[in-house]
Design a protein around this motif. Structure first.
Motif, PDB file in Angstrom:
ATOM      1  N   GLY A  72       0.814  -1.207   0.000  1.00 41.84           N
ATOM      2  CA  GLY A  72       0.000   0.000   0.000  1.00 41.84           C
ATOM      3  C   GLY A  72       0.850   1.260   0.000  1.00 41.84           C
ATOM      4  O   GLY A  72       0.513   2.246  -0.671  1.00 41.84           O
ATOM      5  N   LEU A  73       1.966   1.242   0.742  1.00 38.45           N
ATOM      6  CA  LEU A  73       2.863   2.401   0.732  1.00 38.45           C
ATOM      7  C   LEU A  73       3.486   2.575  -0.652  1.00 38.45           C
ATOM      8  O   LEU A  73       3.609   3.695  -1.147  1.00 38.45           O
ATOM      9  CB  LEU A  73       3.956   2.278   1.796  1.00 38.45           C
ATOM     10  N   PHE A  74       3.858   1.475  -1.287  1.00 35.84           N
ATOM     11  CA  PHE A  74       4.417   1.574  -2.646  1.00 35.84           C
ATOM     12  C   PHE A  74       3.391   2.188  -3.599  1.00 35.84           C
ATOM     13  O   PHE A  74       3.721   3.042  -4.421  1.00 35.84           O
ATOM     14  CB  PHE A  74       4.859   0.203  -3.169  1.00 35.84           C
ATOM     15  N   ALA A  75       2.142   1.754  -3.497  1.00 32.11           N
ATOM     16  CA  ALA A  75       1.083   2.301  -4.362  1.00 32.11           C
ATOM     17  C   ALA A  75       0.885   3.792  -4.085  1.00 32.11           C
ATOM     18  O   ALA A  75       0.733   4.591  -5.022  1.00 32.11           O
ATOM     19  CB  ALA A  75      -0.221   1.539  -4.153  1.00 32.11           C
ATOM     20  N   LEU A  76       0.894   4.170  -2.815  1.00 31.92           N
ATOM     21  CA  LEU A  76       0.756   5.578  -2.446  1.00 31.92           C
ATOM     22  C   LEU A  76       1.937   6.381  -2.978  1.00 31.92           C
ATOM     23  O   LEU A  76       1.754   7.461  -3.547  1.00 31.92           O
ATOM     24  CB  LEU A  76       0.650   5.717  -0.926  1.00 31.92           C
ATOM     25  N   ALA A 106      -7.195   4.645   0.758  1.00 35.84           N
ATOM     26  CA  ALA A 106      -6.896   3.234   1.067  1.00 35.84           C
ATOM     27  C   ALA A 106      -5.881   3.140   2.196  1.00 35.84           C
ATOM     28  O   ALA A 106      -6.016   2.308   3.101  1.00 35.84           O
ATOM     29  CB  ALA A 106      -6.387   2.525  -0.183  1.00 35.84           C
ATOM     30  N   THR A 107      -4.891   4.008   2.177  1.00 33.99           N
ATOM     31  CA  THR A 107      -3.866   4.008   3.225  1.00 33.99           C
ATOM     32  C   THR A 107      -4.476   4.375   4.567  1.00 33.99           C
ATOM     33  O   THR A 107      -4.219   3.715   5.582  1.00 33.99           O
ATOM     34  CB  THR A 107      -2.734   4.989   2.868  1.00 33.99           C
ATOM     35  N   LEU A 108      -5.287   5.411   4.585  1.00 32.78           N
ATOM     36  CA  LEU A 108      -5.888   5.847   5.854  1.00 32.78           C
ATOM     37  C   LEU A 108      -6.862   4.802   6.394  1.00 32.78           C
ATOM     38  O   LEU A 108      -6.931   4.589   7.612  1.00 32.78           O
ATOM     39  CB  LEU A 108      -6.569   7.202   5.678  1.00 32.78           C
ATOM     40  N   ARG A 109      -7.590   4.142   5.530  1.00 33.16           N
ATOM     41  CA  ARG A 109      -8.493   3.065   5.980  1.00 33.16           C
ATOM     42  C   ARG A 109      -7.699   1.909   6.590  1.00 33.16           C
ATOM     43  O   ARG A 109      -8.072   1.357   7.613  1.00 33.16           O
ATOM     44  CB  ARG A 109      -9.315   2.525   4.803  1.00 33.16           C
ATOM     45  N   ARG A 110      -6.620   1.556   5.937  1.00 32.74           N
ATOM     46  CA  ARG A 110      -5.813   0.401   6.343  1.00 32.74           C
ATOM     47  C   ARG A 110      -5.072   0.665   7.656  1.00 32.74           C
ATOM     48  O   ARG A 110      -4.914  -0.224   8.478  1.00 32.74           O
ATOM     49  CB  ARG A 110      -4.815   0.090   5.218  1.00 32.74           C
ATOM     50  N   ALA A 117       2.443   5.760  11.942  1.00 34.28           N
ATOM     51  CA  ALA A 117       3.068   4.876  10.961  1.00 34.28           C
ATOM     52  C   ALA A 117       3.451   5.693   9.729  1.00 34.28           C
ATOM     53  O   ALA A 117       2.768   6.654   9.364  1.00 34.28           O
ATOM     54  CB  ALA A 117       2.120   3.749  10.576  1.00 34.28           C
ATOM     55  N   LEU A 118       4.544   5.313   9.090  1.00 33.31           N
ATOM     56  CA  LEU A 118       5.042   6.045   7.931  1.00 33.31           C
ATOM     57  C   LEU A 118       3.995   6.181   6.833  1.00 33.31           C
ATOM     58  O   LEU A 118       3.837   7.254   6.252  1.00 33.31           O
ATOM     59  CB  LEU A 118       6.301   5.359   7.375  1.00 33.31           C
ATOM     60  N   ASP A 119       3.250   5.125   6.566  1.00 29.76           N
ATOM     61  CA  ASP A 119       2.253   5.208   5.492  1.00 29.76           C
ATOM     62  C   ASP A 119       1.143   6.207   5.833  1.00 29.76           C
ATOM     63  O   ASP A 119       0.734   6.995   4.983  1.00 29.76           O
ATOM     64  CB  ASP A 119       1.695   3.827   5.138  1.00 29.76           C
TER      65      ASP A 119
END
Length: 184
Positions: A72-76, A106-110, A117-119
């Motif tokens: 997810g971080l890579f996608a962001l 998606a990042t905030l939901r996850r 967290a970094l993401d």
């Protein structure tokens, strides 16, 4: 090879840009380096951001991304780079903006319960960049092609980091000027 997160690597001026800049030589597939490809280096990024990042006071002490959230971080990261790079080049589209907003959501939901967290912090930083009142301050370094915020008073900053990219550009000009003067 040993790698460390030095101040130069946080010259983007915003956490979201520093994360996007974790890919070196992005436009050159032959020489491209993804600093987050090594989980140890990726896990060290939050500590480096806490020491050198421009938004360290805003986000405080960051935590590494959980292993199950790395994709997810890579996608962001890629959505951040695509959107803001296109905006600087005058090629922004609603689809790129939607892609970035979807990656942020998606990042905030996850990561809901992990605000440090970094993401999560990267998603919040990207939202702050979207809301900035002066989008023309976002630039691309002509030397390394990293994204950065020009926070200079007269908006004249040319490089992500004068001590690294600025000096390289000046040294290159000096070398070529001297070479031309001497001739073949």
């Amino acid at each position: 090879m040993t790698f460390s997160w030095t101040p130069h690597r946080f010259s983007g001026g915003a956490l979201a840009l520093d994360v996007a800049n974790s890919v070196v030589l992005r436009g050159d597939p032959e020489r491209r380096i993804d600093r987050f490809a090594d989980p140890v280096v990726m896990d060290a990024f939050p500590a480096g951001a806490g020491r050198h990042g421009a938004e360290r006071a805003l986000f405080g002490s960051l935590e590494p991304v959980r292993e199950d959230a790395r994709a997810g971080l890579f996608a962001l990261r890629e959505a951040i780079d695509r959107h803001f790079r296109a905006e600087v080049l005058g090629q922004g589209t609603p689809a790129l903006l939607a892609g970035l907003l979807e990656a942020i959501a998606a990042t905030l939901r996850r990561s809901g319960t992990r605000p440090q967290a970094l993401d999560t912090a990267t998603a919040r930083s990207a939202l702050l960049l979207l809301a900035q009142p002066e989008p023309e301050r976002l630039k691309i370094c002509p030397n390394c092609h990293w994204l950065f915020l020009d926070r200079s008073r007269n908006r004249s900053r040319a490089w992500c980091d004068m001590a690294v990219c600025g000096n390289r550009a000046k040294a290159s000009r000096h070398y070529h000027r001297n070479r031309e003067e001497k001739g073949p």
